[in-house]
Write a protein that holds these residues in place. Structure first.
Motif, short mmCIF file in Angstrom:
data_model
loop_
_atom_site.label_atom_id
_atom_site.label_comp_id
_atom_site.label_asym_id
_atom_site.label_seq_id
_atom_site.Cartn_x
_atom_site.Cartn_y
_atom_site.Cartn_z
N PHE A 329 5.63 7.92 8.09
CA PHE A 329 4.73 8.70 6.40
C PHE A 329 4.09 7.93 5.36
O PHE A 329 4.45 6.50 5.76
CB PHE A 329 7.18 9.02 5.57
CG PHE A 329 7.73 10.01 6.02
CD1 PHE A 329 7.66 10.75 5.55
CD2 PHE A 329 8.02 10.28 7.81
CE1 PHE A 329 8.57 11.98 5.73
CE2 PHE A 329 9.61 10.64 7.79
CZ PHE A 329 9.43 11.76 7.12
N SER A 330 4.26 8.90 4.20
CA SER A 330 3.35 7.74 2.66
C SER A 330 4.11 7.28 3.03
O SER A 330 5.52 6.74 2.54
CB SER A 330 2.52 8.55 1.94
OG SER A 330 3.57 9.27 1.52
N ASN A 331 3.08 5.74 1.70
CA ASN A 331 3.74 5.02 1.78
C ASN A 331 4.29 5.12 0.06
O ASN A 331 4.16 6.01 -0.65
CB ASN A 331 2.68 3.84 1.05
CG ASN A 331 3.44 1.94 0.55
OD1 ASN A 331 4.69 1.94 0.37
ND2 ASN A 331 2.43 1.37 0.11
N ARG A 332 5.51 4.57 -0.04
CA ARG A 332 6.30 5.23 -1.25
C ARG A 332 5.37 5.06 -2.66
O ARG A 332 4.44 4.68 -2.95
CB ARG A 332 7.00 3.93 -2.00
CG ARG A 332 8.74 4.24 -1.06
CD ARG A 332 9.95 3.43 -1.61
NE ARG A 332 10.01 3.97 -2.91
CZ ARG A 332 10.90 3.08 -3.51
NH1 ARG A 332 11.90 1.89 -3.10
NH2 ARG A 332 11.78 3.77 -5.01
N LYS A 333 4.80 6.60 -3.66
CA LYS A 333 4.40 6.43 -4.97
C LYS A 333 5.18 7.18 -6.29
O LYS A 333 6.01 7.73 -6.20
CB LYS A 333 3.18 7.28 -4.59
CG LYS A 333 2.28 6.97 -5.60
CD LYS A 333 1.14 9.11 -5.85
CE LYS A 333 0.76 8.72 -6.37
NZ LYS A 333 -1.01 9.33 -6.51
N ILE A 334 4.94 5.60 -7.05
CA ILE A 334 5.80 6.18 -8.25
C ILE A 334 4.52 6.64 -9.50
O ILE A 334 3.36 6.52 -9.34
CB ILE A 334 7.06 4.99 -8.89
CG1 ILE A 334 7.35 4.37 -7.58
CG2 ILE A 334 7.13 5.06 -10.12
CD1 ILE A 334 8.13 4.53 -7.11
N VAL A 335 5.64 7.68 -9.99
CA VAL A 335 4.11 8.20 -11.91
C VAL A 335 4.53 7.55 -12.33
O VAL A 335 5.75 7.72 -12.96
CB VAL A 335 3.77 9.62 -11.50
CG1 VAL A 335 2.94 9.55 -12.16
CG2 VAL A 335 3.40 9.76 -10.00
#
Lengths: 346, 198
Positions: A329-335
């Motif tokens: 899975f892709s790395n965690r991403k926060i907006v």
């Protein structure tokens, strides 16, 4: 002669006149010590009795003598050396589940140069404590690498990529240098931290105690720092300045604390993403310049985001993680974005 | 029970690389070296370093030690040389204090001999420490580290004129304090007289 005797006696017990001070300094300055002077000194030496002395710690001194003479590292040969060094490289991971302390050696067969290096690599999202062969210690921050020659005791140079905090053992004969490529930090014995990530424009040196000198890439001294000063280099502009800071707060990351003091959100996002190994995107330009204060100690990313959202007019969401072609899975991403409805509350 | 070994036996052992013998000699002499070094260097840290350096040197040259001569006297020579290096370095580092005292106080024959100079040196350090932060920073960079005003100006991102101004303010202040405290500095003189009367 009698005067000298009296001067030595007074000097030894710590009460002396200006005249006496300079007469003794004069004796010590002589290339070849005066016979009479040596005689008087040896008398004093012989007269020392075995009374208890304040500040004398025999065991501590013995430990450093035997470690400098490498008494504990019995035997010779490459394999023993390897394990001895491996044992010294103790790793403490601040975040559970994180595994990834790695130390390895490689030797090239170049004939002239000392060719064996040790490398300590700290993976993303973790901090690693390190011990150098000379007794100096420190902490390596997320995504940082420290490299040094195996003959470190006679050649105290470390190469740093990323951020590290150092507590350097005093050794006047062997200066301690931290080399980042853009700058070199020259140290006697002191505690300080260096920040030099290749992908960040600013390199920083924060001095906690003692003194350090900063040299540029031409080995020209550009700054001498006093405690609680920070040196900042802007690599692309090739500009630098020195400012007064709270050093204890700036190096508190070594204790697992994330201290944010009047920092722009844009810089804060960079730190958070390194600290927790996540990707962070700031949607509004306005938010990038918003300044923030806060201290977090061993909190999870979710807690930190929740606390920031409580104390600043922002909201955040986590982007769904994509399944990549290789099955991971892709790395965690926060907006992060401004919460317009709450803007007026702040 | 372990039979205690004579010093000659210990030095012989040391020559052959016996670490136990080396440690016994350390146990026997470390404190003497420490006390002696501290007497001249006035610093626990540096005295500790002298002890370390002396024993590291002794170990490294152990094969060349002459067992016919006094080991104690041999240690004295090594210790003296190390203390001398530290002392010279210290006096270089303290040079600025003498310089400031020279500027602030007019010494004559009497004061040369009777002022407690050690206290006076400590006093200069204390007064420098009490200066406003900027003055303190600049006077230390200029006098202690010997950095020219122009370079200090670049370092601190201010004009050379401002550096000079801070510097002269700082010196003026130190001169003022040091004269006021002249009386305290004379203490040594009185103690000295009293002792003679008895």
């Amino acid at each position: 002669m009698e005067n000298l005797k009296k001067a030595l006696k007074n000097f030894f017990r710590g009460k002396y006149s200006r005249e006496e001070y300079f007469s003794i300094q004069n004796e010590f300055d002589k290339e070849q010590a005066d016979e009479d002077f040596l005689f008087e000194l040896e008398q004093q030496w012989d007269a020392i009795t075995d009374e208890p002395v304040e500040g004398f710690h025999k065991q501590t001194i013995w430990n450093s003598v035997s470690s400098k003479l490498e008494f504990r590292q019995s035997g010779t040969g490459k394999t023993v050396h390897f394990f001895a060094l491996l044992q010294r490289a103790a790793a403490i991971l601040f975040i559970p589940l994180a595994i990834g302390f790695l130390i390895y050696f490689y030797a090239t067969n170049s004939t002239e140069q000392e060719a064996a290096w040790a490398e300590i690599i700290c993976p993303p999202g973790v901090r690693t404590q390190f011990h150098l062969p000379d007794g100096s210690t420190g902490v390596l921050n997320s995504e940082s690498t420290l490299k040094y020659a195996v003959n470190f005791n006679s050649n105290r140079i470390v190469h740093l990529q990323g951020e590290a905090y150092f507590e350097v053992v005093k050794d006047k004969k062997h200066p301690f240098d931290v080399v980042t490529g853009a700058i070199t930090v020259q140290v006697l014995g002191t505690s300080f931290s260096v920040l030099a990530y290749p992908d960040q424009d600013r390199e920083k040196v924060v001095l906690k105690t003692g003194s350090v000198r900063v040299l540029d890439d031409n080995n020209q001294a550009v700054a001498s720092l006093l405690p609680d000063q920070q040196f900042v280099l802007e690599k692309t502009e090739r500009k630098y300045f020195t400012e007064r800071v709270n050093a204890a707060a700036l190096v508190s990351w070594i204790d697992g604390k994330l201290v944010i003091q009047n920092e722009r959100f844009e810089d804060l996002a960079v730190r958070l993403s390194r600290w927790y190994h996540v990707e962070i995107e700031i949607k509004d330009q306005k938010l990038k310049d918003y300044k923030y204060y806060g201290t977090f100690e061993n909190e999870s990313l979710d807690d930190v985001l929740r606390l920031i959202a409580l104390t600043a007019p922002i909201k955040y969401k986590e982007v769904d993680r994509k399944k990549l072609a290789d099955g991971t899975f892709s790395n965690r991403k926060i907006v992060l974005e401004i919460d317009e409805r709450r803007m007026s509350d702040f | 029970m372990v039979k205690s070994r004579s010093e000659k036996e210990l030095v012989d052992g040391l020559k052959q690389g016996d670490k136990k013998a080396f440690q016994s000699l350390f146990d026997q002499y470390a404190k003497r070296i420490f006390v002696f070094a501290k007497g001249y260097l006035k610093s626990n840290e540096e005295a500790e370093e002298v002890v370390q350096d002396v024993f590291i040197k002794v170990w490294n040259v152990r094969e060349a030690i002459n067992t016919e001569l006094s080991f104690k006297s041999y240690l004295f020579k090594i210790t003296f040389n190390r203390i001398r290096e530290f002392f010279v370095k210290q006096s270089r580092e303290n040079y600025y204090k003498h310089e400031i005292l020279d500027y602030a106080i007019e010494f004559d024959n009497r004061t040369e001999e009777s002022i407690d100079y050690k206290s006076l040196l400590d006093l200069v350090e204390k007064y420098i420490d009490q200066l406003p932060p900027r003055q303190k920073e600049i006077i230390l960079l200029s006098k202690k580290k010997g950095i020219p005003s122009k370079e200090i100006a670049v370092l601190l991102d201010i004009s050379s004129r401002t550096v000079e101004k801070h510097l002269s303010e700082a010196l003026k202040q130190l001169k003022k304090e040091l004269t006021e405290d002249h009386i305290a500095g004379l203490l040594f003189y009185h103690l000295f007289l009293d002792q003679k009367k008895k």
